[in-house]
Design an enzyme around this catalytic site. Structure first.
Site, PDB file in Angstrom:
ATOM      1  N   ASP A  31       9.352   2.328   1.384  1.00  0.00           N
ATOM      2  CA  ASP A  31       8.194   3.062   1.879  1.00  0.00           C
ATOM      3  C   ASP A  31       8.126   2.819   3.382  1.00  0.00           C
ATOM      4  OD1 ASP A  31       5.755   3.969   2.731  1.00  0.00           O
ATOM      5  OD2 ASP A  31       4.636   3.239   0.999  1.00  0.00           O
ATOM      6  N   PHE A  87       0.862  -1.184   0.000  1.00  0.00           N
ATOM      7  CA  PHE A  87       0.000   0.000   0.000  1.00  0.00           C
ATOM      8  C   PHE A  87       0.894   1.227   0.000  1.00  0.00           C
ATOM      9  CE2 PHE A  87      -2.494   3.432   1.832  1.00  0.00           C
ATOM     10  CZ  PHE A  87      -3.678   3.321   1.120  1.00  0.00           C
ATOM     11  N   LYS A 109       3.186   9.958   8.250  1.00  0.00           N
ATOM     12  CA  LYS A 109       2.520   9.519   9.481  1.00  0.00           C
ATOM     13  C   LYS A 109       3.239  10.002  10.745  1.00  0.00           C
ATOM     14  CE  LYS A 109       0.036   5.535   7.545  1.00  0.00           C
ATOM     15  NZ  LYS A 109      -1.362   5.620   7.925  1.00  0.00           N
TER      16      LYS A 109
HETATM   17  C1  LIG Z   1       3.047   2.213   3.752  1.00  0.00           C
HETATM   18  C2  LIG Z   1       2.190   3.371   3.372  1.00  0.00           C
HETATM   19  N1  LIG Z   1       2.547   4.135   2.334  1.00  0.00           N
HETATM   20  C3  LIG Z   1       1.818   5.210   1.964  1.00  0.00           C
HETATM   21  C4  LIG Z   1       0.659   5.549   2.630  1.00  0.00           C
HETATM   22  C5  LIG Z   1      -0.136   6.746   2.198  1.00  0.00           C
HETATM   23  O1  LIG Z   1       0.015   7.740   3.132  1.00  0.00           O
HETATM   24  P1  LIG Z   1      -1.075   8.933   3.251  1.00  0.00           P
HETATM   25  O2  LIG Z   1      -2.365   8.311   3.645  1.00  0.00           O
HETATM   26  O3  LIG Z   1      -0.483   9.846   4.262  1.00  0.00           O
HETATM   27  O4  LIG Z   1      -1.151   9.584   1.916  1.00  0.00           O
HETATM   28  C6  LIG Z   1       0.254   4.775   3.713  1.00  0.00           C
HETATM   29  C7  LIG Z   1      -0.997   5.104   4.440  1.00  0.00           C
HETATM   30  O5  LIG Z   1      -1.561   4.279   5.124  1.00  0.00           O
HETATM   31  C8  LIG Z   1       1.030   3.661   4.092  1.00  0.00           C
HETATM   32  O6  LIG Z   1       0.677   2.890   5.130  1.00  0.00           O
END
Ligand SMILES: Cc1ncc(COP(=O)(O)O)c(C=O)c1O
Length: 393
Positions: free
Chosen positions: A214, A129, A243
């Site tokens: 990520d 994700f 986050k």
């Molecule tokens: C691993 C990961 N990457 C990217 C994102 C996307 O982040 P945002 O919701 O701040 O755009 C998330 C959100 O849950 C995530 O868990």
């Protein structure tokens, strides 16, 4: 009739008014133990006094100036991140999704500048994700996320999580980058074993592909190290952060080595709000608190205690839970009962958890959770599991 809020979320009937540490209080005065932390956002719990002070002090001075001007707090936070990590440079965003967007642009520009503009293929993984923008859903590639939103952004290949052979076959000297979460969050708390991360680093070095981590969910102390990849003793070329770095204030970043960031020259990227004074004032305080060996040692100690007690819970409720997995305070209870039933039963016991894929319930407590609240968490989860068992779910 469509509601005034676009109905893309199945919201629990809970409205919170205030929070303190690991506790949230609803508008009607009920107290909930928060093991979700806004999905790994409130790394220091709710209303941490140092963060409240940093935000309110900055709010009294200056909220926003454009990136057309120097923002000293932004530079200070970049310096701190660069000093604490593999990175030579940082760009601030407002979210993880925007970090993904820049990471993809950076990869493409890197190969463009090397005279190989066709080298755009990014190898990513099933169950991953990376956000909800058009590039981010293409990067994750799951049917659930992309259905109805085509045509998709080209340039992503998906490998089954854990399939080493397929990975080795897919990553060639035509691969632009490999994009991976060192611990999958939404995918069901699936850590990539250290030897695999090391092998991936080697594969990228052999082929020249850039390695992009990520760490939006698993970074910022969540696993007991400042960033999760530190456990494997290797480093990426580019890393997405968000986050926890804002502790609840929208803030993200892309960190990169000088070589990987080479193509991102004057005018190639920008953001109105990214790295604004409010976000960076909070981010600097979050970094000051988390990037401290004693703080991280405490996270590891408390997380080990929670992990061990969750193992006990699994043993007591084998018909509800199958196993505990994860790293540090990024923990998952793989369920036998439907995970959504377990989460709902938690609401009845006033404890908040988050469902994830693979029938997992995620536990992402504040890194500051107390030992007493860990005990309380186990008691409430135990009661929730008993209730789920009682319904035969
Ligand atoms: C691993 C990961 N990457 C990217 C994102 C996307 O982040 P945002 O919701 O701040 O755009 C998330 C959100 O849950 C995530 O868990």
């Amino acid at each position: 009739m469509i509601p005034s809020l676009l109905p893309t979320y199945a919201r629990a009937p809970l409205a919170f008014e205030r929070g303190e540490g690991s506790w949230l209080e609803t508008t009607d005065g009920r107290r909930f133990l928060d093991l979700s932390s806004g999905i790994a956002v409130n790394a220091l719990g709710h209303a941490h006094p140092a963060l409240v002070a940093a935000l309110t002090e900055q709010a009294g001075k200056l909220w926003h100036v454009s990136n057309l001007y120097e923002i000293p707090a932004q530079k200070a936070l970049a310096d701190r991140l660069v000093a604490a990590t593999f990175a030579d440079t940082a760009f601030f965003t407002n979210s993880g999704t925007e970090a993904l967007e820049l990471a993809v642009k950076m990869v493409r520009k890197y190969w463009y500048e090397k005279g190989d503009p066709e080298r755009i293929e990014i190898v990513a993984f099933t169950g991953s994700f990376h956000g909800r923008s058009t590039a981010a859903i293409a990067a994750a590639g799951s049917e659930k996320m992309v259905k109805g939103f085509g045509p998709l952004m080209p340039g992503f290949t998906h490998i089954e999580f854990g399939d080493h052979e397929a990975l080795r076959a897919a990553v060639t000297d035509r691969t632009a980058a490999v994009l991976i979460e060192p611990v999958q969050g939404e995918g069901g708390i699936r850590p990539v074993p250290d030897p695999c991360l090391k092998g991936l680093r080697d594969l990228c070095d052999e082929t020249g592909a850039l390695l992009v981590f990520d760490e939006v969910q698993c970074g910022m102390g969540r696993t007991g190290r400042l960033f999760a990849h530190e456990w494997a003793g290797i480093a990426p070329d580019i890393m997405m952060v968000a986050k926890g770095i804002g502790g609840g204030f929208p803030l993200g970043a892309v960190l990169a080595s000088e070589a990987a960031a080479e193509g991102m020259t004057l005018g190639t990227h920008g953001s109105t709000y990214g790295g604004n004074p409010l976000g960076c004032a909070v981010g600097a305080k979050v970094m000051e608190i988390i990037d401290d060996p004693d703080f991280l040692a405490e996270v590891r100690r408390k997380a080990a205690s929670l992990h061990q007690r969750l193992e006990g819970l699994v043993a007591v409720h084998p018909d509800v839970f199958e196993e505990v997995r994860g790293l540090g305070f990024m923990l998952g209870l793989k369920c036998r009962a439907p995970n959504t039933e377990v989460v709902k039963a938690g609401y009845d016991q006033h404890v908040l958890t988050v469902p994830a894929a693979d029938n997992v319930v995620r536990l992402l407590p504040a890194l500051t959770i107390s030992d007493d609240d860990i005990t309380e968490a186990i008691e409430r989860l135990d009661a929730a599991a008993s209730a789920v068992k009682g319904t035969g779910a």
